[in-house]
Write an enzyme that holds these catalytic residues in place. Structure first.
Site, short mmCIF file in Angstrom:
data_model
loop_
_atom_site.label_atom_id
_atom_site.label_comp_id
_atom_site.label_asym_id
_atom_site.label_seq_id
_atom_site.Cartn_x
_atom_site.Cartn_y
_atom_site.Cartn_z
N SER A 104 35.57 37.19 46.06
CA SER A 104 34.40 36.12 46.30
C SER A 104 34.59 34.75 46.30
CB SER A 104 33.52 36.58 45.09
OG SER A 104 33.61 36.36 44.09
N LYS A 105 33.56 34.60 45.98
CA LYS A 105 34.34 32.67 46.95
C LYS A 105 34.54 31.57 45.95
CE LYS A 105 29.46 32.03 49.54
NZ LYS A 105 28.25 31.12 49.43
N ARG A 106 34.54 32.77 44.73
CA ARG A 106 35.09 31.72 43.51
C ARG A 106 36.94 31.95 43.20
NH1 ARG A 106 36.40 34.90 39.27
NH2 ARG A 106 34.79 37.29 39.35
#
Length: 465
Positions: A238-240
């Site tokens: 994911s983006k994290r």
């Protein structure tokens, strides 16, 4: 002939999972001497956007995953979908469903109370009721009631589903637009797709699609479902975990060759080999070598691979990509050295081209501040004299090249009976504002003769205070 496709939905940018799917599909087509099709699945009109389409095309072009056909757009094929839906209804493979939302919700609630899997109960299969022309309806595919759907997945092996577990899914919404599962089958049939390589989140769609192929009298393609990519902490990527858009990797300084090399190793291997040229990937890629288990994204590994490509790709090619980053850093190439020289000096020192562009700033822009820790460590009693004598020695040079610069400064250090570090480090601070740079001769070559003289004079004045 083998014919594969990559069919992204333009509801967001192309991310690394999608890029890997595109790469594996492209590689298999190229390995087999076949064709690769690009199709934009934009039937979700609310979420599909033109910027996302543009970003997908830009990403594919940057990665140089060239397509032989397309890009096709599903929204331009609605007449064809309507034609097939009408044929399926006429042959009894599909029917109009007039069930209200309230009935469907009540049915699902009742099924869940009874511990059953929520699924459509086929109420409208034999509906003899007369409906007005303006009464809303969806069209459902009539799924077989008995038997199994089986297929041999290129990655996962033999997979079977019971038809009793599948319901009569919707192939046309009440607004007349066709649905994803239906469009995919018509497209793959019309485009002659022989092999479908995609993420394993589509495994549950496959039996429904196979039944549709059979109802249409179409040949069923070979499927291969890729396990997902996880973040380095073992959770879904994911983006994290960092960049997810392919073009963000370009912004962050990665090379397309390096990103492809990294992606091909996420779920595929050839012995212990880590680095592959594009030609090697095409020659060696086979679905049999794709792993069934999920892969973990490792940014450190990507950085290492990128660094290897920075060290080995032709300097002119790297300089062109470096220039792209310099422009984003606001650097004017006309205010400093040829970017080719920057690449030669920094290829062994940087993991990304963004890092290289940032380190090159001092060669294209003047500065007045110096690294405080570097000044504290290297500007001592006698440093001003070193700078003054270095300036005098350099002003007498006939040829401005790295070897000549290094030679005259080494002679100066010997004459002053001090180590080269006490000469080179104050000069590095003067040249770049920091105590780290390539060899002092290479650094001054990048700075240029006149700017070198000016910066030494500026440093003498600054450090004298």
């Amino acid at each position: 002939m083998v014919k594969t496709r990559f069919a992204p939905s333009p509801t967001g940018y192309l991310h690394v999972g999608g890029a890997r799917t595109a790469l594996f599909s492209w590689l298999y087509a190229r390995h087999c001497g076949g064709q690769f099709v690009l199709r934009i699945e934009d039937t979700d009109r609310e979420r599909s956007t033109q910027p996302a389409i543009d970003a997908i095309l830009e990403s594919m072009q940057w990665l140089d995953l060239s397509w032989d056909e397309g890009p096709y757009y599903q929204t331009k094929r609605f007449d064809r979908y309507k034609e097939v839906i009408d044929e399926l209804i006429a042959k009894g493979h599909a029917y109009k469903c007039y069930c209200s939302k309230e009935r469907l919700e009540a049915m699902r609630e009742e099924q869940m109370k009874e511990g059953k899997k929520p699924r459509y109960d086929g109420h409208c299969r034999h509906d003899e009721t007369q409906h007005s022309a303006d009464e809303p309806y969806v069209v459902r595919f009539r799924n077989p009631d008995t038997g199994t759907v089986a297929f041999d997945d290129m990655v996962k092996g033999h997979i079977e589903f019971q038809n009793s577990e599948l319901d009569d899914f919707i192939i046309q919404r009440s607004d007349g637009t066709p649905t994803y599962n239906f469009c995919v089958v018509v497209d793959d049939f019309d485009m002659g797709i022989t092999h479908v390589i995609r993420g394993d989140d589509h495994v549950n769609n496959t039996p429904r699609q196979i039944n549709l192929y059979k109802a249409m009298g179409a040949a069923v393609p070979v499927f291969g479902h890729l396990a997902m990519i996880l973040g380095d902490d073992g959770t879904k990527l994911s983006k994290r975990h960092g960049a997810v858009s392919v073009m963000q990797y370009r912004e962050d300084g990665y090379l397309p060759e390096a990103l492809l090399n990294y992606l091909v190793r996420l779920g595929w291997s050839h012995g212990d080999q880590e680095l592959f040229s594009r030609e090697q990937m095409i020659e060696l890629f086979t679905p049999e070598a794709i792993t069934k288990s999920a892969s973990s994204f490792n940014t450190k590994k990507l950085n290492w691979i990128n660094a290897q490509y920075i060290k080995t790709l032709p300097v002119e090619q790297l300089a062109a990509e470096l220039l792209w980053h310099m422009e984003r850093e606001g650097l004017n190439k006309d205010n400093g050295p040829d970017p080719v020289l920057v690449v030669k000096a920094y290829a062994e020192r940087c993991q990304t081209l963004k890092e290289m562009a940032q380190k090159a700033r001092c060669y294209y822009e003047d500065f007045s501040e110096y690294d405080a820790a570097g000044v504290k460590k290297w500007i001592k009693e006698g440093s001003i004299e070193v700078l003054e004598r270095s300036l005098a020695a350099l002003e007498g040079l006939e040829s401005w090249d790295a070897a000549s610069i290094d030679k005259v400064l080494e002679e100066l250090a010997a004459s002053m009976e001090i180590g080269m570090g006490k000469v080179g480090q104050p000069l590095r601070l003067a040249m770049t504002g920091t105590p780290t740079s390539p060899g002092i001769g290479d650094t001054m070559l990048l700075v240029g003769r006149e700017r070198t003289y000016a910066r030494i004079k500026q440093a003498i004045e600054h450090f004298s205070k």
